[in-house]
Motif scaffolding. Structure first.
Motif, short mmCIF file in Angstrom:
data_model
loop_
_atom_site.label_atom_id
_atom_site.label_comp_id
_atom_site.label_asym_id
_atom_site.label_seq_id
_atom_site.Cartn_x
_atom_site.Cartn_y
_atom_site.Cartn_z
N SER A 1 76.12 -2.03 34.10
CA SER A 1 76.63 -2.71 33.06
C SER A 1 75.59 -3.40 32.53
N VAL A 2 75.45 -4.06 31.19
CA VAL A 2 74.31 -4.37 30.49
C VAL A 2 74.69 -5.92 30.27
N HIS A 3 74.11 -6.91 30.50
CA HIS A 3 74.07 -8.29 30.36
C HIS A 3 73.20 -9.01 29.65
N GLY A 4 73.74 -9.96 28.64
CA GLY A 4 72.69 -10.71 27.89
C GLY A 4 71.95 -10.18 26.85
N GLU A 5 71.12 -10.78 26.12
CA GLU A 5 70.37 -10.24 25.13
C GLU A 5 68.91 -9.53 25.68
N SER A 6 68.32 -8.67 25.39
CA SER A 6 67.22 -8.16 26.00
C SER A 6 65.92 -8.90 25.36
N PRO A 7 65.11 -9.54 26.14
CA PRO A 7 63.90 -10.06 26.07
C PRO A 7 62.91 -9.08 25.21
N VAL A 8 61.93 -9.60 24.47
CA VAL A 8 61.28 -8.38 23.74
C VAL A 8 60.29 -7.64 24.68
N THR A 9 60.21 -8.01 25.89
CA THR A 9 59.36 -7.53 26.78
C THR A 9 60.27 -6.26 27.55
N GLY A 10 61.46 -6.31 27.37
CA GLY A 10 62.29 -5.23 27.99
C GLY A 10 63.28 -5.88 28.88
N ARG A 11 64.36 -5.25 29.55
CA ARG A 11 65.50 -5.66 30.05
C ARG A 11 65.27 -5.67 31.76
N ARG A 12 65.44 -6.80 32.25
CA ARG A 12 65.66 -6.68 33.89
C ARG A 12 66.47 -5.59 34.36
N LEU A 13 66.13 -5.07 35.64
CA LEU A 13 67.15 -3.89 36.16
C LEU A 13 67.23 -4.58 37.54
N ALA B 1 49.72 -4.18 21.38
CA ALA B 1 51.37 -3.98 20.93
C ALA B 1 52.21 -5.05 20.90
N MET B 2 52.30 -6.14 21.73
CA MET B 2 53.12 -7.15 21.55
C MET B 2 52.68 -8.24 20.58
N TYR B 3 51.46 -8.13 20.10
CA TYR B 3 51.08 -9.21 19.26
C TYR B 3 50.82 -8.63 17.82
N ALA B 4 51.04 -7.44 17.72
CA ALA B 4 50.96 -6.92 16.23
C ALA B 4 51.99 -7.22 15.55
N ILE B 5 51.99 -6.89 14.21
CA ILE B 5 53.17 -7.10 13.18
C ILE B 5 53.45 -5.68 12.62
N TYR B 6 54.85 -5.39 12.75
CA TYR B 6 55.37 -4.15 12.60
C TYR B 6 56.28 -4.11 11.39
N ALA B 7 56.32 -2.91 10.39
CA ALA B 7 57.46 -2.77 9.69
C ALA B 7 58.19 -1.65 9.85
N ALA B 8 59.48 -1.89 10.05
CA ALA B 8 60.33 -0.89 10.61
C ALA B 8 60.46 0.42 9.56
#
Length: 781
Positions: free
Chosen positions: A470-482, A253-260
């Motif tokens: 509250s939400v801080h910073g930009e989300s990494p591709v692997t998902g946000r920290r909590l 999943a994380m290494y595939a190429i996707y078209a929206a």
């Protein structure tokens, strides 16, 4: 005259009836969507009742596929203008005859690419950009010219200083700065505004883990690609990332190429956060970038092969073999299903004029067809009747699972009671079943827990736990920290603990992630110790994974004062849910650190915080963790700091713990476990389980996985279960299990749907899904 008038009147009546029937049918098609519009329903109905008849199919497409958030927010004016301008651009384009309606619907008509802000960009782009492409006769020519000119025209450039990664055209033009994603969105919208089919494409992560990237595909008789603001003269399919794209992996999943895709598909774009109902659908296009069949000889032509379901008309993944007249195999593989682009087929280069035989095999059914290649590509299809997909005629557990999941949720029988749930799966089938069941679980959570997230209150049995985040910073591709941060207080009136909660909401601020402060369900001294806290946290974490794209392996626990008491208590008994924990100014009471073997643990305490001997106890706990580390060099990572000159309040010096936490990632399948039951007991800890109600305080179990061997040592006789995943052992090879020096099992453990479903339901944790299990009765020990 009267006769002519009568005929005209009948014609008008017939047309009116036809229009009414068409409206009723369309109404039926998206009646359920209207319910989701809530207070915005009047706007949606106004758009439907006002739109020009010839544009109604386009509006219907948008209404059927748009995110629920858009249904609740977009105005009639926005939708009407978008449809009017999209149709106008399509009909005016010189290449109009090359673009069919489905292509128009999904690649020109949509008002957005992914989850960017919804701008009204069509009018501006149509009026200002159409003159730039007056001489262009193909979509490819137009896209190249737009890529060469729009970024300088609107003074937008790539920059890491842009406000956010995903920006609408207006947001990018406002500051003149954009990421590769923002640039790609702008180019896609510019193309669509003048009738060029275009779509957003991206890779969540390059295979060398050097980051992600986004770009644009344009339909020009076939899909071609270019980097936004990175034109390569008049060429398409020639970019700096060609070589990298060729190394990507379609089945990871994380290494595939996707078209929206605006149209819903079975695939979600993992590159983006998916807040609430804003899921980004996609098609997997990796094969076109990685295939060696980029060009063929002059004497060859493409043979393209597909298989479809006769009932749904959806494409199926079916085994296919192509042979020549002597039976020599020219190529074999699998047809593409709905995860892939509709123009992406199993393809083979064959000599022109050559006759070949195509053989499809679906379970027990075989279909064959002869094809002679001409001067143009050939597309051949096989159709499989829907009965072939039913459990009655197909013994595949995966097929039966898919049929089961297609049933309305209310009509499904108990999954654990279905015979297919106990059938053995291959490791690959187990991975597929895990994805299917997790996606179904996510859909159920969205259906049943949206109100919890809107109210910001978790409910379990009679307990209610409000929360704020509250939400801080930009989300990494692997998902946000909590970061789950527990407030202080205790045995006091509710207003006192409410003030503590308000303070906790602002106490820490991570660079990236979701900072969440729950409000304790009770106003007691042990507000964070009690047994209801654990299931409330399980539910909370699952909700944040589903609704806020939290990375399940980056969840952290911290707390101050009474909240620190809670960290001492909850972290050991829920160590398998967190990546790390940090205790500030608390007291452990009777809690023990044994279960922290795989959970990094930080202690921050004022050196002068002598009430209840907190400072002495903190130092003692730190010393004990250090001793455990010396006995087990790969476990018990810890950090202890007594802040000099500080009492119970550390003047925010303890805030350094947040960065320390953020650097940690959970290992949910560790090879060594120490499980010590507290007074609040658990039935599962990492890959160990116990039957419900059996666990008792004080029981200690140590387990280790050494290659294919599991060694368990329990402090007393008790039934134990072991869960398996391909992340722990090689499921294709036998495993050996030894309990208290006694060999109790040796052989293969079979992945099963029942185990996968149970594991998902227990935790709501996609990283911790077990696919197989072995239960050891107490009598065998």
């Amino acid at each position: 005259m009267n006769l002519q008038f009568s005929k005209l009147l009948r014609l008008i009546v017939c047309l009116s009836l036809f229009t009414a029937v068409s409206r009723i049918e369309a109404d039926d098609a998206w009646r359920g969507r209207l319910e989701l519009a809530g207070e915005n329903r009047a706007q949606i109905e106004q758009a439907w009742n006002t739109i020009a008849v010839e544009q109604r199919p386009g509006l219907e497409f948008l209404l059927l596929h748009m995110p629920e958030k858009d249904l609740r927010q977009l105005s009639a004016e926005f939708l009407l203008d978008n449809c009017r301008l999209a149709y106008m651009a399509w009909q005016a384009a010189p290449w109009r005859s090359q673009i069919d309606e489905p292509m128009f619907f999904n690649e020109i008509l949509p008002y957005a690419c992914v989850n960017e802000v919804r701008d009204s960009w069509r009018q501006k782009f149509y009026e200002e950009l159409r003159p730039l492409i007056e001489d262009c006769q193909t979509p490819g020519q137009a896209a190249v010219k737009l890529n060469q000119q729009i970024f300088s025209k609107y003074q937008v450039k790539y920059s890491t200083q842009r406000r956010k990664a995903i920006q609408s055209p207006a947001e990018s033009m406002e500051t003149g700065l954009a990421s590769c994603s923002g640039l790609s969105i702008m180019l896609v919208d510019a193309c669509r505004a003048v009738g060029v089919p275009a779509r957003f494409v991206g890779v969540p992560r390059w295979t060398d883990n050097s980051g992600n990237h986004s770009w644009v595909e344009i339909w020009d008789g076939d899909w071609k690609f270019t980097g936004a603001a990175e034109p390569n003269g008049d060429q398409l399919n020639a970019t700096w990332f060609n070589g990298r794209a060729a190394q990507q992996k379609r089945d990871e999943a994380m290494y595939a190429i996707y078209a929206a895709s605006f149209r819903e598909t079975p695939v979600k774009f993992p590159m983006f956060s998916r807040r609430n109902d804003s899921a980004i659908f996609a098609v997997n296009v990796t094969d076109r970038y990685t295939s060696d069949l980029k060009s063929i000889a002059d004497n060859q032509q493409w043979l393209r092969i597909r298989a479809v379901d006769s009932s749904t008309r959806e494409r199926l993944a079916v085994s296919v073999v192509v042979s020549d007249s002597q039976g020599q195999i020219l190529g074999d593989g699998q047809t593409k299903d709905e995860r892939f682009d509709r123009n992406d087929h199993f393809s083979l280069a064959v000599a022109k004029g050559k006759t070949v035989q195509v053989k499809w095999t679906w379970q027990a059914e075989v279909q064959m067809q002869e094809v002679t290649l001409g001067d143009t590509p050939s597309l051949v299809s096989a159709t499989f009747a829907n009965e072939k997909l039913s459990p009655a005629t197909d013994g595949s557990a995966l097929t039966e699972l898919k049929a089961y999941l297609r049933l309305p949720r209310a009509e499904r029988p108990e999954l654990a009671q279905q015979s297919f749930a106990e059938k053995s799966l291959t490791p690959k089938e187990a991975d597929q079943a895990s994805q299917l069941l997790w996606q179904d679980f996510v859909a159920e959570v969205r259906e049943t827990r949206t109100s919890e997230m809107e109210k910001k209150q978790i409910e379990w049995q009679e307990w209610k736990m409000p929360f704020a985040y509250s939400v801080h910073g930009e989300s990494p591709v692997t998902g946000r920290r909590l970061f789950i941060s527990m407030h202080g207080g205790g045995e006091a009136p509710a207003r006192v603990n409410d003030r503590q909660w308000e303070n906790q909401k602002k106490l820490y601020s991570p660079e990236e992630g979701i900072y969440l402060a729950p409000r304790a369900p009770t106003n007691s001294w042990n507000m964070w110790h009690q047994g209801h806290i654990d299931p409330l946290y399980d539910r909370l974490i699952t909700n944040l994974i589903v609704f806020e794209n939290v990375n399940p392996d980056c969840v952290y626990l911290l707390g101050y004062s009474a909240g620190g008491d809670g960290v001492y208590q909850v972290a050991p008994r829920m160590a398998d849910r967190f990546a790390a924990a940090a205790m500030m100014a608390g007291h452990p009471n009777e809690a023990q650190p044994l279960s922290l073997r795989n959970l990094p643990f930080a202690i921050h305490m004022g050196a002068n915080d002598s009430a209840f001997k907190r400072n002495e106890v903190a130092a003692s706990w730190g010393k004990r963790l250090t001793e455990l580390r010396q006995e087990d060099a790969e476990g018990y990572e810890s950090f202890t700091k007594l802040h000099e000159g500080k009492g119970h309040w550390m003047d925010r010096q303890d805030g350094e713990a947040v960065a320390w936490l953020a650097a940690k990632t959970r290992n949910v399948w560790p090879t060594k476990i120490v499980w010590h039951q507290d007074d609040v007991t658990h039935d599962r800890f990492y890959w160990l389980t116990m039957p419900p109600g059996i666990a008792k305080a004080g029981l200690t179990i140590r387990a280790e996985c050494i290659g294919q061997k599991i060694v368990v040592v329990a402090s007393e006789e008790t039934p134990i279960g072991i869960r398996f995943s391909g992340k722990l052992v090689d499921l294709s090879r036998p495993v050996e299990i030894v309990v208290n020096d006694k060999a109790v099992f040796q052989g293969l453990v079979s992945p099963k749907i029942a185990v996968i479903a149970k594991s998902i339901r227990e935790r709501g944790d996609p990283s911790g899904i077990a696919v197989a299990e072995w239960n050891i009765p107490a009598s065998e020990k």
